[in-house]
Motif scaffolding. Structure first.
Motif, PDB file in Angstrom:
ATOM      1  N   UNK A 221     129.258 -28.868 117.068  1.00 35.09           N
ATOM      2  CA  UNK A 221     130.317 -28.310 117.912  1.00 35.09           C
ATOM      3  C   UNK A 221     130.274 -28.910 119.312  1.00 35.09           C
ATOM      4  N   UNK A 222     129.087 -29.202 119.812  1.00 32.24           N
ATOM      5  CA  UNK A 222     128.966 -29.813 121.136  1.00 32.24           C
ATOM      6  C   UNK A 222     129.466 -31.259 121.123  1.00 32.24           C
ATOM      7  N   UNK A 223     129.163 -31.972 120.054  1.00 27.40           N
ATOM      8  CA  UNK A 223     129.641 -33.358 119.952  1.00 27.40           C
ATOM      9  C   UNK A 223     131.165 -33.404 119.844  1.00 27.40           C
ATOM     10  N   UNK A 224     131.745 -32.388 119.227  1.00 29.26           N
ATOM     11  CA  UNK A 224     133.202 -32.365 119.064  1.00 29.26           C
ATOM     12  C   UNK A 224     133.924 -32.118 120.376  1.00 29.26           C
ATOM     13  N   UNK A 225     133.238 -31.585 121.394  1.00 28.33           N
ATOM     14  CA  UNK A 225     133.898 -31.240 122.657  1.00 28.33           C
ATOM     15  C   UNK A 225     134.520 -32.449 123.357  1.00 28.33           C
ATOM     16  N   UNK A 226     133.815 -33.552 123.557  1.00 22.63           N
ATOM     17  CA  UNK A 226     134.454 -34.699 124.249  1.00 22.63           C
ATOM     18  C   UNK A 226     135.679 -35.226 123.516  1.00 22.63           C
TER      19      UNK A 226
ATOM     20  N   UNK B  50     134.457 -32.768 112.856  1.00 26.80           N
ATOM     21  CA  UNK B  50     133.179 -32.232 113.335  1.00 26.80           C
ATOM     22  C   UNK B  50     133.162 -30.697 113.301  1.00 26.80           C
ATOM     23  N   UNK B  51     134.272 -30.095 113.631  1.00 30.94           N
ATOM     24  CA  UNK B  51     134.364 -28.626 113.583  1.00 30.94           C
ATOM     25  C   UNK B  51     134.226 -28.120 112.148  1.00 30.94           C
ATOM     26  N   UNK B  52     134.835 -28.852 111.204  1.00 31.13           N
ATOM     27  CA  UNK B  52     134.711 -28.480 109.804  1.00 31.13           C
ATOM     28  C   UNK B  52     133.257 -28.543 109.343  1.00 31.13           C
TER      29      UNK B  52
ATOM     30  N   UNK C 258     135.055 -18.421 111.703  1.00 32.94           N
ATOM     31  CA  UNK C 258     135.187 -19.870 111.620  1.00 32.94           C
ATOM     32  C   UNK C 258     136.103 -20.298 110.491  1.00 32.94           C
ATOM     33  N   UNK C 259     136.055 -19.563 109.382  1.00 33.65           N
ATOM     34  CA  UNK C 259     136.958 -19.875 108.274  1.00 33.65           C
ATOM     35  C   UNK C 259     138.407 -19.622 108.653  1.00 33.65           C
ATOM     36  N   UNK C 260     138.634 -18.552 109.425  1.00 33.29           N
ATOM     37  CA  UNK C 260     140.003 -18.276 109.871  1.00 33.29           C
ATOM     38  C   UNK C 260     140.484 -19.374 110.823  1.00 33.29           C
ATOM     39  N   UNK C 261     139.550 -19.892 111.655  1.00 35.11           N
ATOM     40  CA  UNK C 261     139.910 -20.945 112.598  1.00 35.11           C
ATOM     41  C   UNK C 261     140.227 -22.270 111.958  1.00 35.11           C
ATOM     42  N   UNK C 262     139.969 -22.426 110.675  1.00 32.77           N
ATOM     43  CA  UNK C 262     140.274 -23.687 109.992  1.00 32.77           C
ATOM     44  C   UNK C 262     141.774 -23.899 109.794  1.00 32.77           C
ATOM     45  N   UNK C 263     142.556 -22.853 110.087  1.00 31.68           N
ATOM     46  CA  UNK C 263     144.013 -22.986 109.920  1.00 31.68           C
ATOM     47  C   UNK C 263     144.556 -24.078 110.844  1.00 31.68           C
ATOM     48  N   UNK C 264     144.132 -24.069 112.101  1.00 34.12           N
ATOM     49  CA  UNK C 264     144.560 -25.118 113.035  1.00 34.12           C
ATOM     50  C   UNK C 264     143.448 -26.105 113.295  1.00 34.12           C
ATOM     51  N   UNK C 265     142.791 -26.551 112.220  1.00 33.30           N
ATOM     52  CA  UNK C 265     141.574 -27.345 112.338  1.00 33.30           C
ATOM     53  C   UNK C 265     141.797 -28.655 113.083  1.00 33.30           C
TER      54      UNK C 265
END
Length: 242
Positions: free
Chosen positions: A101-106, A201-203, A184-191
């Motif tokens: 999750x940290x790597x996905x931030x930039x 990376x979030x997935x 987190x599963x709910x957040x996959x809608x706008x992945x």
């Protein structure tokens, strides 16, 4: 002269061996030599009428503390249970999800400030019937950047903290991790709303969290959380448990 007469017993009883002139150590009348008299402190015969058997000094139950069946005699020092490999694996999966999750931030920040994102944002405003100008787009980009940074920092802190709490055997931390995995599963809608790389990376971070939850609810892990709770309770009461 008449012969002196023997004094008569006023009680009417025949004189016993104690006043019959018998010398100490001599057997009483009718007693075989070597036979011990019951009045000379000998050991009583077990089960004979009038005889009493006294327990030897130091026998169980004589000092008032070692009563059989006492719960205090069954208390043992509490032992810290060993951590199963499933909990250790779940710990490292949670750490890995925080790192992903940290790597996905930039990558998310780059996408928020890209022309592609500005075009999609402008189209969204027009479809909603809102006026679009440069100030509105700049404010939206700034809000998106701040939200992405705060979300990443919060997610990193929560994942790392819960990972260490789970490793220490706190069951409530395991429940919180399960709740965050469901969210987190709910957040996959706008992945992929923040870009392909950030979405991938979030997935991966979400899948790592789900795998950690599965490991934490396996039988060895559940037994570890139960024993760890009992150990902490025993430490509060002197470090002993039944």
């Amino acid at each position: 002269m008449s012969e002196p007469t023997q004094p008569n017993d006023q009680s009417g009883n025949n004189p016993g061996p104690w006043n019959s002139g018998q010398q100490p150590g001599q057997p009483a009348p009718g007693q075989q030599p070597g036979q011990q008299s019951p009045y000379q402190g000998g050991q009583a015969n077990p089960g004979a009428p009038g005889n009493y058997n006294y327990p030897a000094p130091g026998a169980p139950g004589q000092n008032g503390y070692a009563y059989q069946g006492s719960p205090y005699g069954q208390m043992t020092p509490a032992e810290d249970p060993s951590r199963p490999k499933q909990v250790d694996q779940a710990f490292w999966l949670l750490i890995a999800s925080a790192v992903l999750a940290l790597i996905a931030l930039p990558f998310a920040l780059v996408y928020v400030n890209s022309p592609e994102y500005l075009d999609s944002l402008e189209e969204t405003f027009r479809n909603a019937g809102l006026e679009v100008d440069s100030d509105t787009l700049a404010a939206s980009v700034g809000a998106g950047t701040l939200t992405a940074v705060l979300s990443a920092i919060f997610g990193l802190a929560v994942r790392v903290a819960l990972a260490f709490l789970v490793r220490a055997g706190h069951n409530w931390a395991r429940i919180l991790i399960t709740i965050f995995a469901v969210l987190g599963l709910i957040g996959l809608i706008g992945l992929f709303s923040s870009g392909a790389v950030a979405g991938t990376l979030t997935l991966l971070a979400t899948l790592a969290t789900l795998a950690a939850v599965v490991l934490l609810f396996m039988k060895p892990s559940s037994e570890y959380f139960t024993r760890k709770k009992a150990y902490r309770q025993a430490k509060k009461f002197g470090g002993y448990q039944a």
